[in-house]
Write a protein that holds these residues in place. Structure first.
Motif, PDB file in Angstrom:
ATOM      1  N   GLU A 121      36.057  45.271  56.508  1.00 45.25           N
ATOM      2  CA  GLU A 121      37.377  45.277  57.171  1.00 45.25           C
ATOM      3  C   GLU A 121      37.645  45.968  58.648  1.00 45.25           C
ATOM      4  N   MET A 161      33.912  47.568  51.572  1.00 44.70           N
ATOM      5  CA  MET A 161      35.330  47.119  51.712  1.00 44.70           C
ATOM      6  C   MET A 161      35.562  47.551  53.247  1.00 44.70           C
ATOM      7  N   LYS A 216      44.182  47.411  49.980  1.00 44.41           N
ATOM      8  CA  LYS A 216      42.463  46.961  49.561  1.00 44.41           C
ATOM      9  C   LYS A 216      41.824  48.255  48.613  1.00 44.41           C
ATOM     10  N   THR A 232      43.603  47.517  45.357  1.00 47.89           N
ATOM     11  CA  THR A 232      42.994  46.484  44.498  1.00 47.89           C
ATOM     12  C   THR A 232      41.570  46.869  43.894  1.00 47.89           C
ATOM     13  N   ASN A 247      47.276  47.402  54.723  1.00 35.87           N
ATOM     14  CA  ASN A 247      46.238  46.503  54.331  1.00 35.87           C
ATOM     15  C   ASN A 247      45.116  47.201  53.887  1.00 35.87           C
ATOM     16  N   TYR A 248      44.676  48.598  54.388  1.00 35.87           N
ATOM     17  CA  TYR A 248      43.622  49.597  53.804  1.00 35.87           C
ATOM     18  C   TYR A 248      44.018  49.948  52.491  1.00 35.87           C
TER      19      TYR A 248
END
Length: 554
Positions: A270, A266, A103, A106, A99-100
């Protein structure tokens, strides 16, 4: 009797062997291609305007239909820095990341801008099944959250791709390393362990030399004025250490730059950074005597943001003698000269400098004891040192031999060299994949190329001479010139005789290549000026400047 099906596995690197950075490793299992990491390498100070270097994707482009996906170990530029360029070349490629890392990727694609249409978020210790094999990501400790290694499960045993890591039992949460899972994988049978080499020459364990919390607290306690931290935007553990050192001080943190701000925001949202949001200030806090400023060490132009402040070009920050500048991350070998020059400029301005001590292994790579323990845990049949200069790979191999690996089963290779296994046995292979490096200048995705680099080297070493003249369009007679302009060659006022000689020779060449007042051979003029003037200058100065000729008709 049925013929036994042969399982064929090829392993090679398009980047990352005998170099620091540009990591891209390929594992082919029965014609299916798995790609591990897709990074960049910082350019050296001698590469004349080249900002960073990425792998050549030609092999992947030519075989794109066979690619299963790209599997990312963690979100550092050496491992994700060229994903955007790869996606531009192969738009539908599948990217797998925690996930990290997803991100961060992205955020990177929004900056580019590039659209990644197939970005898959994976979780450590959750198997990813494919038709003929499966991939098991497992958590390891590094300075980036959710860093993973990969176990590629094949009928002949597992292939282990070990990302950057160190062994530290005190790390938990997003930085945890499950040694029990690693030992279990080892018990199931490991065909090949691909293990990093960057710190293989360092004795002992990396931990606890990577811990910086006390160091940063010392920086804060000893600094009475503003503190400017120069840091790598994706080394999140370092950032967390800095935030922790500021607790209870009443200082406000101002984050400079859109990219760094996006990463921090972010990470807080998160849960990857544990920060009281009230500590985050804004531009109005920049002149506060006790403010803390985060400056990102940019990948395209290392230290550019900090250098702009030091040289007085930043529109928001003016460096004061009461300021403290802390280099929170170590400089890479390729930009060491840039780092040293910048620190000298800071000293001239009278500001205080804190530099992370060299005995601190803040990059969290595996030192010799980490590497040997990992070999024992996985107990592989074959061992392949990866990541790092060749001498580091050699030392890594020696460490494996020291803990019982058969020397004949230790594989030392360079980029492009193919390692082949058939039915679980290493086969002699002379196959070599063509590899190259793509040189990136600024944000352009076009390769600068060796010829351009050579031209820049010549310009840097010997300067430039421009010979220009204006010719009458009707009768080809010279109306103006020839004029001679030099840059970086000689000081004109002290060498007027050479300039006049160049003008005279150029005039003669132009006249000799003008025929009957009707036709001028401009190609021959340019060639003759370059050769004759070049020969004359070398005899006079032993220099070889770049010579350009501009002839225009009016």
């Amino acid at each position: 009797m049925n013929k036994k099906i042969t399982n064929k596995i090829n392993v090679f690197a398009l980047g990352g062997l005998n170099e620091n950075g540009k990591n891209l490793y390929v594992i082919e299992i029965n014609n299916k291609i798995l790609v591990f990491d897709c990074g960049l390498k910082y350019a050296s100070d001698k590469m004349y305007g080249v900002d960073y270097i990425i792998p050549d994707f030609t092999y992947l482009i030519e075989n794109k239909k066979r690619i299963v996906g790209v599997f990312i170990s963690h979100a550092h530029y050496e491992n994700i820095g060229s994903i955007n360029e790869l996606v531009k070349a192969i738009p539908n490629i599948h990217i797998y990341a925690t996930n990290y890392a997803a991100k961060v990727i992205t955020i990177e694609q929004e900056e580019a801008p590039v659209k990644i249409s197939n970005l898959h978020i994976i979780k450590p210790h959750r198997k990813i099944d494919f038709k003929d094999f499966s991939i098991f990501p497992f958590s390891v400790t590094h300075s980036s959250p959710e860093t993973v290694g990969y176990s590629i499960n094949t009928p002949d045993g597992s292939i282990i791709y070990m990302a950057d890591y160190c062994i530290d039992s005190t790390m938990n949460g997003h930085y945890d390393m499950d040694l029990g899972k690693i030992a279990y994988i080892g018990k199931q049978g490991v065909l090949l362990l691909m293990n990093e080499s960057v710190f293989s020459e360092k004795p002992g364990f990396t931990s606890p030399n990577h811990k910086l919390d006390k160091y940063f607290r010392n920086v804060v306690d000893k600094s009475e004025g503003r503190i400017i931290f120069s840091l790598l935007p994706l080394h999140l553990l370092t950032m967390q250490n800095i935030f922790d050192s500021l607790k209870g001080t009443g200082r406000k943190v101002v984050i400079m730059g859109k990219y760094l701000h996006n990463v921090v925001e972010m990470s807080i949202n998160e849960g990857y950074l544990s920060v009281d949001k009230s500590i985050i200030g804004d531009l109005t806090n920049l002149k506060d005597k006790n403010s803390v400023i985060f400056i990102a060490n940019d990948r395209e132009m290392p230290y550019y943001n900090l250098s702009r402040i030091v040289n007085g070009y930043d529109k928001y920050i003016t460096l004061e003698s009461t300021d403290t500048i802390c280099f929170a991350d170590p400089s890479y070998d390729a930009i060491e000269l840039t780092s040293v020059k910048l620190k000298n400029d800071i000293a001239i301005k009278g500001a205080n400098i804190f530099d992370v001590p060299k005995d601190k292994s803040v990059r969290l790579h595996a030192s010799s004891e980490d590497l040997m323990l990992m070999v024992k845990l996985f107990n592989p049949k074959y061992y392949m040192p990866i990541k790092g200069e060749y001498r580091y790979q050699v030392r890594n191999g020696e460490l494996a031999e020291k803990v019982g690996m058969n020397k004949d089963n230790i594989i030392l290779k360079e980029n492009g060299d193919v390692v082949t296994f058939e039915n679980g046995e290493l086969k002699e292979c002379i196959e070599n994949i063509s590899v190259d490096s793509i040189l990136i200048d600024g944000k352009s995705s076009n390769d600068v190329g060796e010829l351009v680099l050579k031209d820049r080297e010549m310009l840097g070493n010997n300067g430039l001479i421009l010979v220009s003249a204006t010719v009458d369009k009707r009768n080809k007679r010279i109306k103006n010139g020839p004029e001679v302009v030099t840059r970086g060659f000689i000081y004109v006022k002290d060498n007027l005789d050479i300039i006049e000689e160049i003008k005279a020779k150029s005039l003669e060449i132009i006249k000799n290549n003008t025929h009957n007042g009707k036709y001028a051979d401009y190609a021959k003029i340019r060639t003759d000026i370059r050769e004759e003037i070049g020969s004359f200058i070398y005899k006079k100065t032993e220099s070889k400047p770049v010579i350009l000729t501009v002839i225009q008709e009016m």
